[in-house]
Enzyme design. Structure first.
Site, PDB file in Angstrom:
ATOM      1  CD  GLN A 197      -8.480  -0.490  25.843  1.00 43.48           C
ATOM      2  OE1 GLN A 197      -9.412  -0.135  25.847  1.00 43.48           O
ATOM      3  NE2 GLN A 197      -7.987  -1.178  27.026  1.00 43.48           N
ATOM      4  CE  LYS A 279       3.741   2.524  -3.237  1.00 52.61           C
ATOM      5  NZ  LYS A 279       2.924   3.161  -4.196  1.00 52.61           N
ATOM      6  CG  ASP A 315       0.676   1.354  -6.809  1.00 52.30           C
ATOM      7  OD1 ASP A 315      -0.175   1.260  -6.587  1.00 52.30           O
ATOM      8  OD2 ASP A 315       1.828   1.864  -6.319  1.00 52.30           O
ATOM      9  CB  ALA A 343       8.562  13.079 -12.935  1.00 51.15           C
ATOM     10  CB  THR A 367      11.027  19.761 -10.741  1.00 49.48           C
ATOM     11  OG1 THR A 367      10.359  20.246  -9.597  1.00 49.48           O
ATOM     12  CG2 THR A 367      12.616  20.148 -10.641  1.00 49.48           C
ATOM     13  CG  MET A 404      -4.904  14.185  -2.453  1.00 57.92           C
ATOM     14  SD  MET A 404      -3.287  13.115  -2.279  1.00 57.92           S
ATOM     15  CE  MET A 404      -2.215  14.029  -1.388  1.00 57.92           C
ATOM     16  CD  GLN A 461      -1.862  -4.734  -2.805  1.00 58.68           C
ATOM     17  OE1 GLN A 461      -2.669  -4.389  -2.175  1.00 58.68           O
ATOM     18  NE2 GLN A 461      -0.511  -4.288  -3.154  1.00 58.68           N
TER      19      GLN A 461
HETATM   20  P1  NAP Z   1       5.525  11.740  -5.321  1.00 59.62           P
HETATM   21  O1  NAP Z   1       6.426  10.973  -5.484  1.00 59.62           O
HETATM   22  O2  NAP Z   1       5.529  12.744  -3.931  1.00 59.62           O
HETATM   23  O3  NAP Z   1       5.327  12.897  -6.429  1.00 59.62           O
HETATM   24  C1  NAP Z   1       4.532  14.085  -6.380  1.00 59.62           C
HETATM   25  C2  NAP Z   1       4.646  14.569  -7.676  1.00 59.62           C
HETATM   26  O4  NAP Z   1       3.698  15.640  -7.809  1.00 59.62           O
HETATM   27  C3  NAP Z   1       5.866  15.214  -8.369  1.00 59.62           C
HETATM   28  O5  NAP Z   1       5.850  14.974  -9.777  1.00 59.62           O
HETATM   29  C4  NAP Z   1       5.544  16.590  -8.014  1.00 59.62           C
HETATM   30  O6  NAP Z   1       6.497  17.276  -8.796  1.00 59.62           O
HETATM   31  C5  NAP Z   1       4.251  16.718  -8.227  1.00 59.62           C
HETATM   32  N1  NAP Z   1       3.642  17.881  -7.521  1.00 59.62           N
HETATM   33  C6  NAP Z   1       3.369  18.136  -6.156  1.00 59.62           C
HETATM   34  N2  NAP Z   1       2.968  19.465  -6.007  1.00 59.62           N
HETATM   35  C7  NAP Z   1       2.623  19.977  -7.126  1.00 59.62           C
HETATM   36  C8  NAP Z   1       2.351  21.297  -7.457  1.00 59.62           C
HETATM   37  N3  NAP Z   1       2.121  21.925  -6.330  1.00 59.62           N
HETATM   38  N4  NAP Z   1       2.321  21.752  -8.788  1.00 59.62           N
HETATM   39  C9  NAP Z   1       2.611  20.679  -9.651  1.00 59.62           C
HETATM   40  N5  NAP Z   1       3.217  19.790  -9.392  1.00 59.62           N
HETATM   41  C10 NAP Z   1       3.353  19.156  -8.052  1.00 59.62           C
HETATM   42  O7  NAP Z   1       3.920  11.200  -5.157  1.00 59.62           O
HETATM   43  P2  NAP Z   1       3.455   9.889  -5.996  1.00 59.62           P
HETATM   44  O8  NAP Z   1       3.680   8.678  -5.032  1.00 59.62           O
HETATM   45  O9  NAP Z   1       3.916   9.835  -7.210  1.00 59.62           O
HETATM   46  O10 NAP Z   1       1.895  10.154  -5.722  1.00 59.62           O
HETATM   47  C11 NAP Z   1       1.417  11.260  -6.652  1.00 59.62           C
HETATM   48  C12 NAP Z   1      -0.187  11.243  -6.561  1.00 59.62           C
HETATM   49  O11 NAP Z   1      -0.688  10.048  -7.129  1.00 59.62           O
HETATM   50  C13 NAP Z   1      -0.810  11.405  -5.191  1.00 59.62           C
HETATM   51  O12 NAP Z   1      -1.919  12.054  -5.025  1.00 59.62           O
HETATM   52  C14 NAP Z   1      -1.065   9.663  -4.851  1.00 59.62           C
HETATM   53  O13 NAP Z   1      -2.163   9.746  -3.935  1.00 59.62           O
HETATM   54  C15 NAP Z   1      -1.607   9.423  -6.060  1.00 59.62           C
HETATM   55  N6  NAP Z   1      -1.556   7.890  -6.419  1.00 59.62           N
HETATM   56  C16 NAP Z   1      -2.679   7.384  -6.673  1.00 59.62           C
HETATM   57  C17 NAP Z   1      -2.838   6.077  -6.844  1.00 59.62           C
HETATM   58  C18 NAP Z   1      -4.140   5.259  -6.967  1.00 59.62           C
HETATM   59  O14 NAP Z   1      -4.494   4.390  -6.726  1.00 59.62           O
HETATM   60  N7  NAP Z   1      -5.198   6.260  -7.503  1.00 59.62           N
HETATM   61  C19 NAP Z   1      -1.630   5.301  -6.930  1.00 59.62           C
HETATM   62  C20 NAP Z   1      -0.548   5.897  -6.567  1.00 59.62           C
HETATM   63  C21 NAP Z   1      -0.592   7.392  -6.440  1.00 59.62           C
HETATM   64  P3  NAP Z   1       8.085  17.935  -8.415  1.00 59.62           P
HETATM   65  O15 NAP Z   1       8.658  16.809  -8.998  1.00 59.62           O
HETATM   66  O16 NAP Z   1       8.083  19.216  -9.239  1.00 59.62           O
HETATM   67  O17 NAP Z   1       7.864  18.062  -6.930  1.00 59.62           O
END
Ligand code: NAP
Length: 485
Positions: A197, A279, A315, A343, A367, A404, A461
């Site tokens: 609800q 996605k 995006d 990445a 990585t 974050m 959008q």
């Molecule tokens: P994702 O696919 O999970 O990728 C996460 C990335 O962060 C990877 O490159 C990862 O590295 C790295 N990472 C995570 N923890 C880390 C650490 N402790 N030290 C160094 N690197 C680290 O996530 P995503 O969808 O790309 O989103 C990433 C961020 O962008 C999020 O905070 C999201 O909210 C933000 N975002 C914002 C918008 C906006 O509209 N402002 C739009 C899209 C995304 P590894 O490859 O080594 O794991």
């Protein structure tokens, strides 16, 4: 109509809650099963709005544990006192004598799921000479809502049909489009009488419930989890500001997103936002995707063009717009050197978009091998994340999740990497000012916050779906309000 169930346990509590609800709802439901010692007569005598009297037994999900004869006597008394409605369960409805002033709601509850034979159950409720038939069933999957919508669409008998639980939440809003007689909403969080609800406030101010009608256009965000998404607040406020007959809902899709999109075609959803984890997996549900989506292999927006589903990615366009606006517009990215930290999904999408705009991109990922693979795929360079300070760059763009909430004291790069003249753009928008942006400002860099990106992608959008200019200020204000809370 909106009905608030009164679930207080004392005479004063019931009377007070009725008064509080009266100005905000069309009617209240006195749940006598919550209040065994409470007297009905004074409550009905002083009622500030129309009333449903209910005394739900345990067997139908209520709290009443006493003798069945006493329960039926109470409901009969409500009829004699002229309650506006009395709600009685299907299995004993024939034991109640009717009164001239009281309408009978004959109800059926199923906490195990939404049965396939809803129509047959509904026929039985109608045959019991109900003034209103009521069916409330527990949804296990978002698709269960469609059975409820079909039932509502196909009947002319006054009917309340609801799917309970988080998966059924949308039925409490969208049922009105298909003719639901009323929906139940709690006075505040924690005073719900059934799972899923919404509060009266959310129904009225977030979903603009009273404006929903047969012609209301439906939009929504697909994801899992989705309960904390800000998109419904942003988009519904934008529709409201533009005076549009539209509603935007959260669709929690746990599995088979392609099947979901296919099934919901039935109610003509006009557009979707798509978020984690769908996605990429949603792509096969599209009739066509644009070149950018084909290159990235992921979309965040679906536009329904006269029944054909078109996938696109705001995006990337939203992020590039935030960057180019900060650089003075045009093809400002051409030839600039961009250090792209991350990445993952966002990093990948932006690497493609930036290379396409003529930027010289260096991917720096924790990585390293993953960053290098992406760099080879899109045709750019890669370095280690801890080597960022040694790189020459015009722009530093963070797409890692570092910084974050709740890890707000972390930054993806050392302050040594931040020099005057560098433009620093952080994808993270919660908090609004990250440690990276604070350190960048202190070092004399120009900064762009993830908020600009987030609002840009939502505004794009909105414009793709409606053809109207998005009320960007209102959308941004909603995001700020939510994040500052
Ligand atoms: P994702 O696919 O999970 O990728 C996460 C990335 O962060 C990877 O490159 C990862 O590295 C790295 N990472 C995570 N923890 C880390 C650490 N402790 N030290 C160094 N690197 C680290 O996530 P995503 O969808 O790309 O989103 C990433 C961020 O962008 C999020 O905070 C999201 O909210 C933000 N975002 C914002 C918008 C906006 O509209 N402002 C739009 C899209 C995304 P590894 O490859 O080594 O794991």
């Amino acid at each position: 109509m909106i009905c608030v169930p009164i679930v207080a346990e004392t005479q004063e509590g019931m009377a007070g809650a009725m008064r509080a609800a009266a100005g905000r709802a069309d009617l209240v439901e006195l749940r006598m099963d919550y209040a065994p010692g409470v007297e009905l007569e004074p409550l009905l005598a002083d009622r500030p709005c129309p009333v449903i009297v209910t005394c739900r037994p345990l067997r139908e999900g209520g709290r009443y544990e006493g003798a069945e004869t006493d329960r039926l006597t109470l409901l009969q008394r409500a009829v004699e006192l002229g309650a506006d409605y009395v709600d009685i369960e299907m299995d004993c409805a024939d034991q109640l004598r009717r009164g001239p002033d009281t309408k009978l709601i004959v109800s059926h509850h199923d906490f195990n799921g939404v049965p396939d034979d809803l129509d047959a159950i509904h026929e039985r409720l109608v045959a019991m000479k109900s003034d209103v038939a009521k069916i409330a069933c527990m949804a296990k999957d978002v698709r269960d809502n469609l059975k409820v919508f079909r039932l509502l669409r196909n009947t002319t008998h006054p009917t309340i049909a609801l799917a309970m639980g988080e998966a059924g939440m949308i039925s409490r809003v969208l049922g009105r489009k298909f003719g639901n007689f009323l929906t139940f909403a709690s006075l505040e969080h924690g005073r719900e009488s059934a799972p899923g609800q919404l509060t009266v406030n959310d129904l009225q101010t977030l979903y603009h419930y009273k404006r929903i009608g047969p012609g209301t256009a439906v939009f929504g965000v697909i994801g899992n989890p989705i309960a904390h998404s800000m998109s419904p607040a942003i988009m519904n406020a934008a529709f409201d500001a533009c005076g549009m007959d539209a509603v935007y809902l959260p669709f929690r899709v746990e599995r088979d997103v392609v099947g979901f999109v296919h099934d919901f075609h039935e109610i003509g959803v006009r557009g979707y936002s798509v978020t984690i984890p769908h996605k990429r997996t949603i792509l096969p549900a599209m009739d066509e995707v644009d070149d950018l989506v084909a290159k990235i292999g992921a979309l965040n927006t679906v536009v329904n063009h006269k029944g054909r589903l078109h996938g696109t990615n705001t995006d990337v366009r939203g992020a590039l717009k935030a960057l180019t606006d900060a650089l003075g517009g045009g093809d400002a990215l051409q030839g600039l050197r961009v250090l792209l930290a991350g990445a993952g999904g966002a990093g990948r999408a932006l690497a493609v978009g930036l290379v396409e705009r003529g930027a010289e991109v260096v991917i720096a990922n924790r990585t390293y091998d993953k960053g290098l693979r992406l760099a080879k795929e899109v045709g750019c360079a890669a370095c280690k994340l801890d080597e960022v300070a040694e790189q020459r760059a015009d722009i530093l763009l963070n797409t890692t999740s570092v910084g974050m909430h709740p890890e707000v004291d972390a930054s993806p790069v050392s302050p040594d990497a931040l020099r005057p003249g560098l433009l620093v753009f952080d994808a993270v928008y919660n908090p609004l000012e990250t440690k990276l942006l604070r350190e960048a400002k202190a070092a004399g860099c120009r900064t762009v916050s993830g908020l600009d990106w987030f609002v840009n992608q939502a505004a794009l959008q909105f414009e793709l779906w409606t053809g109207h200019v998005a009320p960007r200020d209102i959308m941004e204000q909603i995001v700020r309000q939510r994040l500052e809370r």
